[in-house]
Design a protein around this motif. Structure first.
Motif, PDB file in Angstrom:
ATOM      1  N   LEU A 114       0.825  -1.213   0.000  1.00  0.00           N
ATOM      2  CA  LEU A 114       0.000   0.000   0.000  1.00  0.00           C
ATOM      3  C   LEU A 114       0.858   1.260   0.000  1.00  0.00           C
ATOM      4  CD1 LEU A 114      -2.895  -0.923   2.447  1.00  0.00           C
ATOM      5  CD2 LEU A 114      -3.098  -0.377   0.018  1.00  0.00           C
ATOM      6  N   LEU A 115       1.925   1.260   0.795  1.00  0.00           N
ATOM      7  CA  LEU A 115       2.826   2.416   0.826  1.00  0.00           C
ATOM      8  C   LEU A 115       3.471   2.639  -0.540  1.00  0.00           C
ATOM      9  CD1 LEU A 115       4.506   1.922   4.306  1.00  0.00           C
ATOM     10  CD2 LEU A 115       2.905   3.734   3.659  1.00  0.00           C
ATOM     11  N   ASP A 116       3.857   1.559  -1.206  1.00  0.00           N
ATOM     12  CA  ASP A 116       4.466   1.673  -2.536  1.00  0.00           C
ATOM     13  C   ASP A 116       3.476   2.242  -3.544  1.00  0.00           C
ATOM     14  OD1 ASP A 116       6.822   0.632  -1.536  1.00  0.00           O
ATOM     15  OD2 ASP A 116       6.473  -1.393  -2.306  1.00  0.00           O
ATOM     16  N   VAL A 117       2.231   1.755  -3.512  1.00  0.00           N
ATOM     17  CA  VAL A 117       1.211   2.247  -4.440  1.00  0.00           C
ATOM     18  C   VAL A 117       0.931   3.723  -4.166  1.00  0.00           C
ATOM     19  CG1 VAL A 117      -1.239   2.068  -5.071  1.00  0.00           C
ATOM     20  CG2 VAL A 117       0.153   0.008  -4.868  1.00  0.00           C
ATOM     21  N   TYR A 118       0.774   4.070  -2.897  1.00  0.00           N
ATOM     22  CA  TYR A 118       0.503   5.466  -2.524  1.00  0.00           C
ATOM     23  C   TYR A 118       1.637   6.378  -2.994  1.00  0.00           C
ATOM     24  CZ  TYR A 118      -0.591   9.522   0.361  1.00  0.00           C
ATOM     25  OH  TYR A 118      -0.874  10.796   0.790  1.00  0.00           O
ATOM     26  N   SER A 119       2.879   5.962  -2.772  1.00  0.00           N
ATOM     27  CA  SER A 119       4.034   6.762  -3.206  1.00  0.00           C
ATOM     28  C   SER A 119       4.063   6.922  -4.720  1.00  0.00           C
ATOM     29  CB  SER A 119       5.337   6.104  -2.744  1.00  0.00           C
ATOM     30  OG  SER A 119       5.409   6.108  -1.359  1.00  0.00           O
ATOM     31  N   SER A 120       3.713   5.852  -5.438  1.00  0.00           N
ATOM     32  CA  SER A 120       3.731   5.941  -6.900  1.00  0.00           C
ATOM     33  C   SER A 120       2.650   6.901  -7.395  1.00  0.00           C
ATOM     34  CB  SER A 120       3.578   4.564  -7.543  1.00  0.00           C
ATOM     35  OG  SER A 120       2.291   4.038  -7.325  1.00  0.00           O
ATOM     36  N   PHE A 121       1.483   6.908  -6.733  1.00  0.00           N
ATOM     37  CA  PHE A 121       0.428   7.859  -7.100  1.00  0.00           C
ATOM     38  C   PHE A 121       0.893   9.295  -6.854  1.00  0.00           C
ATOM     39  CE2 PHE A 121      -3.232   4.649  -6.427  1.00  0.00           C
ATOM     40  CZ  PHE A 121      -3.181   4.281  -7.761  1.00  0.00           C
ATOM     41  N   LEU A 122       1.539   9.528  -5.723  1.00  0.00           N
ATOM     42  CA  LEU A 122       2.033  10.876  -5.424  1.00  0.00           C
ATOM     43  C   LEU A 122       3.059  11.321  -6.461  1.00  0.00           C
ATOM     44  CD1 LEU A 122       2.447  10.796  -1.536  1.00  0.00           C
ATOM     45  CD2 LEU A 122       0.617  11.870  -2.861  1.00  0.00           C
ATOM     46  N   ALA A 123       3.952  10.408  -6.828  1.00  0.00           N
ATOM     47  CA  ALA A 123       4.973  10.738  -7.830  1.00  0.00           C
ATOM     48  C   ALA A 123       4.331  11.004  -9.188  1.00  0.00           C
ATOM     49  CB  ALA A 123       5.994   9.614  -7.938  1.00  0.00           C
ATOM     50  N   LEU A 124       3.350  10.201  -9.548  1.00  0.00           N
ATOM     51  CA  LEU A 124       2.642  10.383 -10.810  1.00  0.00           C
ATOM     52  C   LEU A 124       1.927  11.723 -10.833  1.00  0.00           C
ATOM     53  CD1 LEU A 124       1.612   9.187 -13.535  1.00  0.00           C
ATOM     54  CD2 LEU A 124      -0.333   8.302 -12.246  1.00  0.00           C
ATOM     55  N   ASN A 125       1.242  12.048  -9.746  1.00  0.00           N
ATOM     56  CA  ASN A 125       0.526  13.317  -9.684  1.00  0.00           C
ATOM     57  C   ASN A 125       1.471  14.508  -9.706  1.00  0.00           C
ATOM     58  OD1 ASN A 125      -1.887  11.983  -9.673  1.00  0.00           O
ATOM     59  ND2 ASN A 125      -2.198  12.152  -7.466  1.00  0.00           N
ATOM     60  N   ALA A 126       2.634  14.373  -9.107  1.00  0.00           N
ATOM     61  CA  ALA A 126       3.624  15.447  -9.149  1.00  0.00           C
ATOM     62  C   ALA A 126       4.075  15.662 -10.590  1.00  0.00           C
ATOM     63  CB  ALA A 126       4.816  15.124  -8.257  1.00  0.00           C
ATOM     64  N   GLY A 127       4.228  14.575 -11.341  1.00  0.00           N
ATOM     65  CA  GLY A 127       4.590  14.671 -12.757  1.00  0.00           C
ATOM     66  C   GLY A 127       3.473  15.277 -13.579  1.00  0.00           C
ATOM     67  N   LEU A 128       2.229  14.940 -13.242  1.00  0.00           N
ATOM     68  CA  LEU A 128       1.079  15.505 -13.956  1.00  0.00           C
ATOM     69  C   LEU A 128       0.960  17.001 -13.700  1.00  0.00           C
ATOM     70  CD1 LEU A 128      -1.655  12.763 -13.478  1.00  0.00           C
ATOM     71  CD2 LEU A 128      -0.340  13.262 -15.531  1.00  0.00           C
ATOM     72  N   ASP A 129       1.247  17.431 -12.472  1.00  0.00           N
ATOM     73  CA  ASP A 129       1.197  18.859 -12.157  1.00  0.00           C
ATOM     74  C   ASP A 129       2.205  19.621 -12.999  1.00  0.00           C
ATOM     75  OD1 ASP A 129      -0.769  18.395 -10.299  1.00  0.00           O
ATOM     76  OD2 ASP A 129       0.575  18.449  -8.567  1.00  0.00           O
ATOM     77  N   ALA A 130       3.376  19.034 -13.198  1.00  0.00           N
ATOM     78  CA  ALA A 130       4.407  19.683 -14.019  1.00  0.00           C
ATOM     79  C   ALA A 130       3.971  19.714 -15.480  1.00  0.00           C
ATOM     80  CB  ALA A 130       5.738  18.944 -13.872  1.00  0.00           C
ATOM     81  N   ASP A 131       3.317  18.635 -15.940  1.00  0.00           N
ATOM     82  CA  ASP A 131       2.851  18.577 -17.323  1.00  0.00           C
ATOM     83  C   ASP A 131       1.684  19.516 -17.575  1.00  0.00           C
ATOM     84  OD1 ASP A 131       4.754  16.678 -17.866  1.00  0.00           O
ATOM     85  OD2 ASP A 131       3.376  14.974 -17.738  1.00  0.00           O
ATOM     86  N   ALA A 132       0.904  19.828 -16.554  1.00  0.00           N
ATOM     87  CA  ALA A 132      -0.272  20.679 -16.718  1.00  0.00           C
ATOM     88  C   ALA A 132       0.106  22.090 -17.153  1.00  0.00           C
ATOM     89  CB  ALA A 132      -1.075  20.730 -15.418  1.00  0.00           C
ATOM     90  N   THR A 133       1.312  22.498 -16.824  1.00  0.00           N
ATOM     91  CA  THR A 133       1.742  23.839 -17.215  1.00  0.00           C
ATOM     92  C   THR A 133       2.239  23.878 -18.651  1.00  0.00           C
ATOM     93  OG1 THR A 133       3.964  23.439 -16.362  1.00  0.00           O
ATOM     94  CG2 THR A 133       2.363  24.449 -14.845  1.00  0.00           C
ATOM     95  N   ALA A 134       2.480  22.715 -19.234  1.00  0.00           N
ATOM     96  CA  ALA A 134       2.950  22.659 -20.622  1.00  0.00           C
ATOM     97  C   ALA A 134       1.768  22.828 -21.571  1.00  0.00           C
ATOM     98  CB  ALA A 134       3.643  21.320 -20.891  1.00  0.00           C
TER      99      ALA A 134
END
Length: 147
Positions: A114-134
């Motif tokens: 569960l911790l691994d899945v949660y961390s991967s979601f956070l990392a993915l969302n952080a990447g999506l936030d960066a992509d949203a400005t593009a």
């Protein structure tokens, strides 16, 4: 100049985290005036395993860290942060990580998953936030005509 791969950088950070955890545990053990063997007995882990943790050779589970924290009479959360299980920015008391780690209905393996899945979601969302400005070509065209 040699290139460093992402894996090597992440591996280096993990090793630094484990060394930092081991140094901290040894410091706490010595401060409590316990031998390695005494702490291992009180925490319910083997002497060689505890030695490997202190030397940064092993990454202990959250459950083992909890047992060590109880034996040392220190906060388990501080060990979780030092081990890289939870992030200090998450805060104590309301974090998802602490809720997962504190759930007695889950096995250690389930907690780690569960911790691994949660961390991967956070990392993915952080990447999506960066992509949203593009600027995405054609995005306006698709949203302009709903037909």
């Amino acid at each position: 100049m040699a290139k460093v791969t992402v894996g090597e950088r992440v591996g280096g950070r993990v090793n630094q985290t484990l060394e930092s955890l081991g140094d901290y545990l040894k410091e706490q053990r010595l401060g409590a005036r316990l031998s390695l063997r005494q702490l291992a007995d009180q925490a319910g882990v083997s002497n060689p395993y505890l030695s490997q943790i202190e030397r940064g050779l092993r990454k202990p589970s959250a459950e083992v860290l909890n047992q060590i924290a109880k034996a040392l009479r220190i906060s388990a959360e501080s060990l979780y942060v030092r081990a890289g299980i939870i992030s200090p920015e998450d805060g104590v008391g309301g974090s998802v990580e602490l809720a997962i780690l504190g759930d007695t209905g889950l096995t250690e393996r389930q907690k780690q998953s569960l911790l691994d899945v949660y961390s991967s979601f956070l990392a993915l969302n952080a990447g999506l936030d960066a992509d949203a400005t593009a600027v995405v070509p054609g995005a306006d065209e698709e949203s302009a005509d709903p037909k």
